[in-house]
Design an enzyme around this catalytic site. Structure first.
Site, mmCIF file in Angstrom:
data_model
loop_
_atom_site.group_PDB
_atom_site.id
_atom_site.type_symbol
_atom_site.label_atom_id
_atom_site.label_comp_id
_atom_site.label_asym_id
_atom_site.label_seq_id
_atom_site.Cartn_x
_atom_site.Cartn_y
_atom_site.Cartn_z
ATOM 1 N N GLU A 90 0.808 -1.237 0.000
ATOM 2 C CA GLU A 90 0.000 0.000 0.000
ATOM 3 C C GLU A 90 0.836 1.280 0.000
ATOM 4 O O GLU A 90 0.612 2.190 0.813
ATOM 5 C CB GLU A 90 -0.954 -0.037 1.206
ATOM 6 N N GLU A 127 -6.117 -10.856 -1.275
ATOM 7 C CA GLU A 127 -6.896 -10.657 -0.036
ATOM 8 C C GLU A 127 -8.391 -10.607 -0.366
ATOM 9 O O GLU A 127 -9.127 -9.746 0.102
ATOM 10 C CB GLU A 127 -6.446 -9.361 0.658
HETATM 11 O O1 G3I Z 1 -2.851 -8.820 18.804
HETATM 12 C C1 G3I Z 1 -3.521 -7.750 19.440
HETATM 13 C C2 G3I Z 1 -4.058 -8.234 20.774
HETATM 14 O O2 G3I Z 1 -2.932 -8.506 21.617
HETATM 15 C C3 G3I Z 1 -4.910 -7.142 21.403
HETATM 16 O O3 G3I Z 1 -5.482 -7.649 22.600
HETATM 17 C C4 G3I Z 1 -6.058 -6.821 20.395
HETATM 18 C C5 G3I Z 1 -6.970 -5.752 20.934
HETATM 19 O O4 G3I Z 1 -6.665 -4.507 20.469
HETATM 20 O O5 G3I Z 1 -5.482 -6.320 19.154
HETATM 21 C C6 G3I Z 1 -4.728 -7.362 18.557
HETATM 22 O O6 G3I Z 1 -4.189 -6.841 17.394
HETATM 23 C C7 G3I Z 1 -5.159 -6.733 16.331
HETATM 24 C C8 G3I Z 1 -4.644 -7.590 15.157
HETATM 25 O O7 G3I Z 1 -5.509 -7.389 14.002
HETATM 26 C C9 G3I Z 1 -4.656 -9.074 15.485
HETATM 27 O O8 G3I Z 1 -5.937 -9.508 15.729
HETATM 28 C C10 G3I Z 1 -5.173 -5.270 15.902
HETATM 29 O O9 G3I Z 1 -5.794 -4.509 16.959
HETATM 30 C C11 G3I Z 1 -6.034 -5.119 14.634
HETATM 31 O O10 G3I Z 1 -5.928 -3.783 14.129
HETATM 32 C C12 G3I Z 1 -5.455 -6.059 13.535
HETATM 33 O O11 G3I Z 1 -6.319 -5.927 12.432
HETATM 34 C C13 G3I Z 1 -5.694 -6.402 11.223
HETATM 35 C C14 G3I Z 1 -5.547 -5.220 10.241
HETATM 36 O O12 G3I Z 1 -4.991 -5.728 9.002
HETATM 37 C C15 G3I Z 1 -4.620 -4.155 10.782
HETATM 38 O O13 G3I Z 1 -4.538 -3.150 9.895
HETATM 39 C C16 G3I Z 1 -6.664 -7.417 10.599
HETATM 40 O O14 G3I Z 1 -6.742 -8.581 11.449
HETATM 41 C C17 G3I Z 1 -6.156 -7.855 9.213
HETATM 42 O O15 G3I Z 1 -7.149 -8.646 8.567
HETATM 43 C C18 G3I Z 1 -5.888 -6.606 8.366
HETATM 44 O O16 G3I Z 1 -5.325 -7.031 7.134
HETATM 45 C C19 G3I Z 1 -5.027 -6.002 6.178
HETATM 46 C C20 G3I Z 1 -3.823 -6.474 5.357
HETATM 47 O O17 G3I Z 1 -2.750 -6.737 6.204
HETATM 48 C C21 G3I Z 1 -3.460 -5.444 4.311
HETATM 49 N N1 G3I Z 1 -4.605 -5.092 3.468
HETATM 50 C C22 G3I Z 1 -5.833 -4.716 4.177
HETATM 51 C C23 G3I Z 1 -6.200 -5.794 5.195
HETATM 52 C C24 G3I Z 1 -7.489 -5.408 5.914
HETATM 53 O O18 G3I Z 1 -7.310 -4.234 6.680
#
Ligand code: G3I
Length: 357
Positions: free
Chosen positions: A154, A259
Site C-alpha cells: 500500500e 486478499e
Molecule cells: O494482537 C492484538 C491483541 O494482543 C490485542 O489484545 C487486540 C486488541 O486490540 O489487538 C490485537 O491486534 C489486532 C490484530 O488485528 C490481530 O488480531 C489489531 O488490533 C487489529 O488492528 C489487527 O487488524 C488487522 C488489520 O490488518 C490491521 O490493519 C486485521 O486482522 C487484518 O485482517 C488486516 O489485514 C489487512 C492487510 O494486512 C493489508 N490489506 C488490508 C487488510 C485489511 O485491513
C-alpha cells in the site's frame, strides 16, 4: 407432488454432500494456487474445524497478522518469532505455498521505527538501517521456507502518487527500491511482490505500474503484483476487473488476487442506527445470498479466463466467522459460513472451475 418435492430435496442433499467432498485446490487451473489468510487460532491448531477445512481446501497460506513488522519486531532490540514460526511450520508440514505478508507498510509498524534522537524523526540513514536489519532478519530466518514476500504494501495513494507514509517521508521515494534490494539480498530465491488495493481505479493502477516499471528499470527483482481485491457485490465491475488484470499483466509480472473478500455491509458513520448499521444481524436474506453467489461465480470466471496471467487467489480469512470485515457487525464476505459449512457461493465457484477444466 409430495414425491417430487421429496426427490428434489434428496437431489439437493446429494449435491451438497457431493460438493462437500470437493477441494478447490484440486480444481484450480494449472499454475494457479488457491489460498487463505490464516489467524493465530488456526496455525496454533486451536481452531480444529478451521484447520481441517484449510488443509482440505487450500494449497497456499498467507499470514493475516503474524509476519507484520510490529508482531515480529516490537522493539529495536527485540524480535518475537514464536507465532511466525508456527505459521510457517503449519504450511511447511502441509507442503503448502507459504507467503510472507508484509515487510514494509505504514500500518502495524511500531512508532519506535520512525523515532530519532531527542524526539526528532529518524533520519534517512537510521531508517534505512532499521529497514535493512528487519528485512535481513525476518526474510533470512525463513529462507527456503517462504515462497514469496509482499515486500512493500500500500505505497500508492488513490491519485497514483506515492503515499506520504513515514517510510517515504523519512527515506524518500527510493524507499520502495531499497526494500526490494534488501529482500533480494536476504533470500535471492524468494519471489518478491508489490501489494495494494483499489487497483481497478485507473489513476491508482497507473501509479502502481509506474512504481513496478521503476523497479524493473533499476534491474531489481520483482515477480508479481498483488491485487488485494477487497471488493463489493457490484464494485468494481467485471469489466473493470478484467481490464485492470490485462493492464497489470502487461508489465510482464504475475498477477495475484491476494486478499479476496466481498463486503456486504455499507461503511457506516459512528453512532449510526444499528438496524441500518447491522442489517444482517439475524442472517443473510436469500436474495443477497444469491447476489453473492453470482458475484463469486463472475469473479472466478475472470480468473480462469486469464489463467495465463493469474498465479494465485487468496481469500482474506477462512469463513464469515473469521473475517476482519465483521468489526462488531455480521458480515458474510467469504465462501464458508460461521458453522464452516460451504455456502452456495462455494458451489458456484466449484462449477466455474469445473467448467473451465
Ligand atoms: O494482537 C492484538 C491483541 O494482543 C490485542 O489484545 C487486540 C486488541 O486490540 O489487538 C490485537 O491486534 C489486532 C490484530 O488485528 C490481530 O488480531 C489489531 O488490533 C487489529 O488492528 C489487527 O487488524 C488487522 C488489520 O490488518 C490491521 O490493519 C486485521 O486482522 C487484518 O485482517 C488486516 O489485514 C489487512 C492487510 O494486512 C493489508 N490489506 C488490508 C487488510 C485489511 O485491513
Amino acid at each position: 407432488m409430495r414425491l417430487l418435492a421429496a426427490a428434489a430435496g434428496f437431489i439437493v442433499l446429494v449435491q451438497a454432500a457431493a460438493q462437500q467432498d470437493v477441494a478447490l485446490k484440486d480444481l484450480m487451473p494449472k499454475g494457479m494456487v488457491i489460498g487463505v489468510a490464516i489467524n493465530q487460532r488456526q496455525f496454533d491448531g486451536t481452531d480444529t474445524a478451521g484447520v481441517a477445512l484449510i488443509t482440505k481446501q487450500f494449497n497456499q497460506i498467507s499470514p493475516e497478522n503474524a509476519l507484520k513488522f510490529q508482531p515480529t519486531q516490537p522493539a529495536a532490540d527485540r524480535y518475537t518469532f514464536e507465532a511466525a514460526d508456527r505459521y510457517v511450520q503449519f504450511g511447511v508440514e502441509r507442503h503448502m505455498q507459504v507467503v510472507g505478508h508484509n515487510l514494509v507498510w505504514h500500518s502495524q509498524t511500531g512508532a519506535w521505527v520512525f523515532e530519532g534522537a531527542e524526539g526528532k524523526p529518524a533520519d534517512r540513514d537510521t531508517l534505512l538501517a532499521r529497514m535493512r536489519d528487519h528485512i535481513r532478519t525476518v526474510v533470512g530466518r525463513y529462507k527456503g521456507k517462504i515462497h514469496g514476500w509482499d515486500v512493500v504494501n500500500e505505497a500508492i495513494d488513490e491519485d497514483g502518487s506515492l503515499r506520504k507514509s513515514p517510510w517515504q517521508v523519512g527515506i524518500g521515494d527510493d524507499y520502495v527500491a531499497k526494500a526490494f534490494e534488501f529482500a533480494h539480498d536476504a533470500d535471492p530465491d524468494a519471489e518478491l511482490y508489490y501489494n495494494d488495493f483499489n487497483l481497478e481505479k485507473p489513476a491508482k493502477r497507473a501509479g502502481v505500474i509506474k512504481l513496478v516499471k521503476d523497479l524493473q528499470a533499476r534491474k531489481l527483482r520483482i515477480d508479481g503484483i498483488g491485487n488485494q481485491a477487497h471488493w463489493r457485490l457490484d464494485t468494481p465491475t467485471i469489466e473493470e476487473i478484467d481490464g485492470a488484470l490485462v493492464e497489470l499483466h502487461g508489465t510482464g509480472l504475475k498477477v495475484m488476487y491476494t486478499e479476496l473478500d466481498i463486503n456486504l455491509l455499507q461503511n457506516i458513520a459512528r453512532g449510526a442506527d444499528p438496524a441500518t448499521a447491522n442489517p444482517y444481524a439475524n442472517g443473510l436474506p436469500d436474495d443477497v445470498q444469491q447476489q453473492l453467489t453470482r458475484r463469486y461465480a463472475d469473479v472466478f470466471g475472470v480468473f480462469v479466463k486469464h489463467r495465463d496471467a493469474v498465479t494465485r487467489v487468496t481469500f482474506w480469512g477462512l469463513s464469515d466467522a473469521d473475517s476482519w470485515l465483521n468489526r462488531g457487525r455480521m458480515n458474510y464476505p467469504l465462501l464458508w459460513d460461521r458453522q464452516r459449512q460451504p455456502k452456495p457461493a462455494f458451489n458456484a465457484v466449484v462449477d466455474v472451475l469445473r467448467s473451465a477444466k
